[in-house]
Structures are given as C-alpha cells and as structure tokens.
Design an enzyme around this catalytic site. Structure first.
Site, PDB file in Angstrom:
ATOM      1  N   ASP A  12       0.881  24.199  86.425  1.00  0.00           N
ATOM      2  CA  ASP A  12      -0.513  24.285  85.990  1.00  0.00           C
ATOM      3  C   ASP A  12      -1.133  22.894  86.101  1.00  0.00           C
ATOM      4  O   ASP A  12      -0.630  21.924  85.519  1.00  0.00           O
ATOM      5  CB  ASP A  12      -0.562  24.783  84.539  1.00  0.00           C
ATOM      6  CG  ASP A  12      -1.960  25.161  84.100  1.00  0.00           C
ATOM      7  OD1 ASP A  12      -2.822  25.358  84.967  1.00  0.00           O
ATOM      8  OD2 ASP A  12      -2.185  25.262  82.876  1.00  0.00           O
ATOM      9  N   MET A  13      -2.199  22.782  86.886  1.00  0.00           N
ATOM     10  CA  MET A  13      -2.880  21.498  87.008  1.00  0.00           C
ATOM     11  C   MET A  13      -3.541  21.140  85.671  1.00  0.00           C
ATOM     12  O   MET A  13      -4.078  21.997  84.982  1.00  0.00           O
ATOM     13  CB  MET A  13      -3.918  21.559  88.118  1.00  0.00           C
ATOM     14  CG  MET A  13      -3.347  21.873  89.493  1.00  0.00           C
ATOM     15  SD  MET A  13      -2.140  20.647  90.070  1.00  0.00           S
ATOM     16  CE  MET A  13      -3.221  19.236  90.369  1.00  0.00           C
ATOM     17  N   ASP A 127      -5.912  26.823  90.082  1.00  0.00           N
ATOM     18  CA  ASP A 127      -5.201  25.686  89.487  1.00  0.00           C
ATOM     19  C   ASP A 127      -3.807  26.001  88.984  1.00  0.00           C
ATOM     20  O   ASP A 127      -3.209  25.184  88.287  1.00  0.00           O
ATOM     21  CB  ASP A 127      -6.030  25.097  88.348  1.00  0.00           C
ATOM     22  CG  ASP A 127      -6.244  26.081  87.200  1.00  0.00           C
ATOM     23  OD1 ASP A 127      -5.968  27.285  87.380  1.00  0.00           O
ATOM     24  OD2 ASP A 127      -6.708  25.638  86.131  1.00  0.00           O
ATOM     25  N   GLU A 128      -3.237  27.148  89.352  1.00  0.00           N
ATOM     26  CA  GLU A 128      -1.889  27.461  88.879  1.00  0.00           C
ATOM     27  C   GLU A 128      -1.133  28.313  89.884  1.00  0.00           C
ATOM     28  O   GLU A 128      -1.714  29.119  90.612  1.00  0.00           O
ATOM     29  CB  GLU A 128      -1.932  28.152  87.510  1.00  0.00           C
ATOM     30  CG  GLU A 128      -2.637  29.489  87.511  1.00  0.00           C
ATOM     31  CD  GLU A 128      -2.525  30.213  86.176  1.00  0.00           C
ATOM     32  OE1 GLU A 128      -1.433  30.203  85.580  1.00  0.00           O
ATOM     33  OE2 GLU A 128      -3.537  30.792  85.746  1.00  0.00           O
TER      34      GLU A 128
END
Length: 385
Positions: A12-13, A127-128
């Site tokens: 996860d960013m 983003d994940e």
C-alpha cells in the site's frame, strides 16, 4: 512433495496522492496538506519564485477530501470527509487540487518496479496491490525490503508492505506500521498481533457491521474469535456468522488473481451546489455530456466496449436512484453512450435538486474481440425538460 507455505504480500503506497504532490512541492513536507477541491485552488507562483498556497479555511463548496498528509490526519482530516468539516478541524491546512493524471503515472511506475521483482500481482487500485511471493526464492524480509527499495527508486515514494499466509492478514498488516512499514506475520502471530485490533480493521467489516458488533460487546478481533457461534448467527445469519469466525481466526483461502476483466467502468461527479434539472438544464447537459465523453475515453484507453449503459443520480436529500439500458451491441462511442444515458434519464423523477450525477458502462467486452462497431448517434440530453 508438499506445497510451500503461502507468502502473500499486500503493498500500500503511503498517503499516495499527497505524497505525489509533495514530490512537486517539497517545501510542504511536514505540513498539514489536504488534497481536493477545484483547480482554482492550485498554488500561485509569486514574482520572487515562491508559491502562494490556498488554505482550507478559505474553501467554500460541497467537495470532499480526496486524501491528506499524515500531519493533516493527526488533526482529524481523512479521505471522503466533507471539505467544510475538514476546514473546521484544520483551517490552516494547505489545500491542493487533485491531479489524477499524475497519480496514474506514478501508479504505473510503482507497479512496474514491483513486477520486475515479483510478477504475480493482483491490481487492487491506483495505490495498492497484492503479490504472491510463495514461489519466490528470496528470504521473506530481504525480499520485502528489495521491493520497497525498488518502489522508492522508481518513484521517490515510500510504501508499506504486509506479508502473511493470506490476503486477509496481509492487508491488515500493511496498515500496522505506516508509513514506510514492513510487517510479517504467521498464523502463530494472530493472537498477539491481530486479536488486539478493533474489528473494523478486518477488510469486509463495514460501519454497519462494526456498530452491530460493538452493540453485542464485541470490539476486538480477539473478542470476535471467542464469540459464541449462536450469538453471531442470530444477528448476522449463518453464512456471515461463519465468515466472521473464519476471518477472526485469520483464515482466508482467496487466491491472488493476476488477471481479471472489469465488471464496469464509470464516471461521476458531485456538484459544488445542488442543481435543478430545469433551472440548471444547460449546466447539467454540459456536465452529463462531458461525463459520457470521458467515460468513452476511459473505455477506449482500456480497450473495452459495453452493452449496458446506466446512470446514477443522488438528490439533495441523499436519496440515490439508478437506471440502465442494454444496447443491441457493445459500444465505446461517446455519442452512443450519451444517447443511451439520456434514455435512462427520462425514466427518473427530476423534480428535486441533484447533488451527484454518474454514468456507467458494464457488460464489457474487449475491443479486440469485436468485429464491428456501432456508428455514432447524436442525441440531446435533458431535451424533454
């Protein structure tokens, strides 16, 4: 030969949108920054080379927070919160408009960096991702650090990663040591690492289920694991009760799906003020047309066409209605989508003011599989009003 134990990672960013903006505006590092609002909120470059930033206290409108830095989160500002509420909590926070083209660019960069090391990836959004590391030869912790380093080298951004025997635990773990975290757990760690957490940390337990569990005196994952099966079944039904027991003990058999077809593609917008179908007909028609055209661009970029076109309207009282129509053949053409969406629009009441408008195309088919395309058909929206 026995199968090796599963090693599933969830990457996860960290505060992704906000972190991308901080690459552009490094002077804002350590500041409370909120992403959202309109392009008018973009920074203004002064004559001396410095920038003049909008502040959350000056915002007026109906928008919602897209994301925020960790400093803003410490003040209570989180994604999906109304901007006016956020302004009351953090009036001095800096406000930046969202730049989704830039976010998609960095999303492609980080996923490509991971794929160069571990290609078995399930894409879960901008983003994940999930990564199946089961057959990778590297030791787990060293591999996780290698992935994190590759993401930073490719993007300049940090990420958090959780590695566990399944997707359920991996997703929980990726959130435990943010930002820039690394958490590795086994089934033996579930009582000490997972059971003390609030039940809402389990992906799939939403606000309603969380409220119901708390009312039953079940606040932690450990309490859920020890709950009487009969109690859960009485309040959630047989299937959900069984699922709750399974996830509380860390059980999850879902595979990492490395390729999948999307069920549908949509575009929607929430208005800065409620619009009336008659009084604001021109504005609504223009917005609706642009949604349809941008949806068409999304479909063509992703190489899909769809047979079912639908709309979503949310009224000022938050009541939501949807309508859809199925076409004779799939389309990715903007004019055709617009005409079909207009037909759906004619089937909903338009006396109330509208706060949200959306268009969706589903029943998708890859464009490469189609042998013919429908010709564009022009149509005027809101023409009956």
């Amino acid at each position: 030969m026995s199968q090796p134990p599963r090693r599933i990672a969830h990457l996860d960013m960290d505060a992704f949108y906000a972190s991308v903006e901080l690459l552009r505006y490094p002077e804002l590092r350590g500041e409370a920054v909120v992403i959202g609002g309109r392009s008018a909120n973009a920074p203004v470059l002064r004559a001396d080379g410095t920038r003049d930033y909008a502040r959350l206290r000056d915002y007026a409108g109906r928008g919602v927070v897209t994301t925020s830095t960790y400093e803003a989160r410490a003040l209570g500002v989180f994604s999906a919160m109304g901007m006016m509420k956020a302004a009351a909590l953090a009036p001095d926070a800096i406000l930046l408009p969202a730049d989704f083209d830039s976010y998609r660019h960095y999303s492609r960069l980080f996923k490509a960096a991971v794929a160069g090391i571990a290609p078995h990836i399930e894409d879960r959004g901008i983003d994940e991702i999930y990564i199946d590391l089961t057959d990778h030869p590297d030791e787990t912790r060293a591999l996780a650090q290698r992935i994190k380093d590759a993401v930073r080298d490719a993007t300049g951004l940090s990420c958090s990663i959780g590695i566990a025997p399944n997707k359920l635990l991996a997703k929980i773990c990726s959130d435990l040591e943010k930002p820039n975290g690394m958490t590795i757990v086994s089934y033996d760690d579930v009582p000490t690492r997972i059971w003390p957490l609030p039940v809402r940390k389990i992906n799939g337990i939403g606000p309603k289920a969380n409220t119901k569990l708390i009312a039953l005196g079940i606040e932690t994952v450990g309490q859920l694991a020890q709950a009487e099966p009969k109690l859960l079944q009485e309040h959630f039904g047989l299937n959900t009760a069984q699922w709750l027991r399974d996830v509380a003990h860390g059980h999850d058999t879902r595979a990492v799906v490395t390729s999948s077809e999307p069920k549908g593609i949509s575009r929607e917008t929430t208005f800065e003020r409620d619009l009336h179908a008659k009084h604001d007909r021109a504005a609504l028609s223009d917005i609706f047309t642009r949604l349809c055209m941008r949806l068409s661009e999304d479909l063509q970029r992703k190489r899909y066409a769809g047979r079912t076109v639908g709309i979503k309207l949310r009224y000022a009282d938050f009541h939501t209605v949807t309508r859809d129509v199925t076409l004779p053949q799939p389309t990715a053409d903007g004019a055709t989508i617009r005409r079909a969406a207009g037909e759906c629009l004619r089937r909903v009441p338009l006396e109330q003011r509208i706060r949200l408008l959306g268009v969706r195309v589903s029943a998708l088919t890859p464009l490469d599989e189609l042998t013919q395309q429908r010709q564009p058909v022009q149509g005027d929206l809101f023409e009956r009003l």
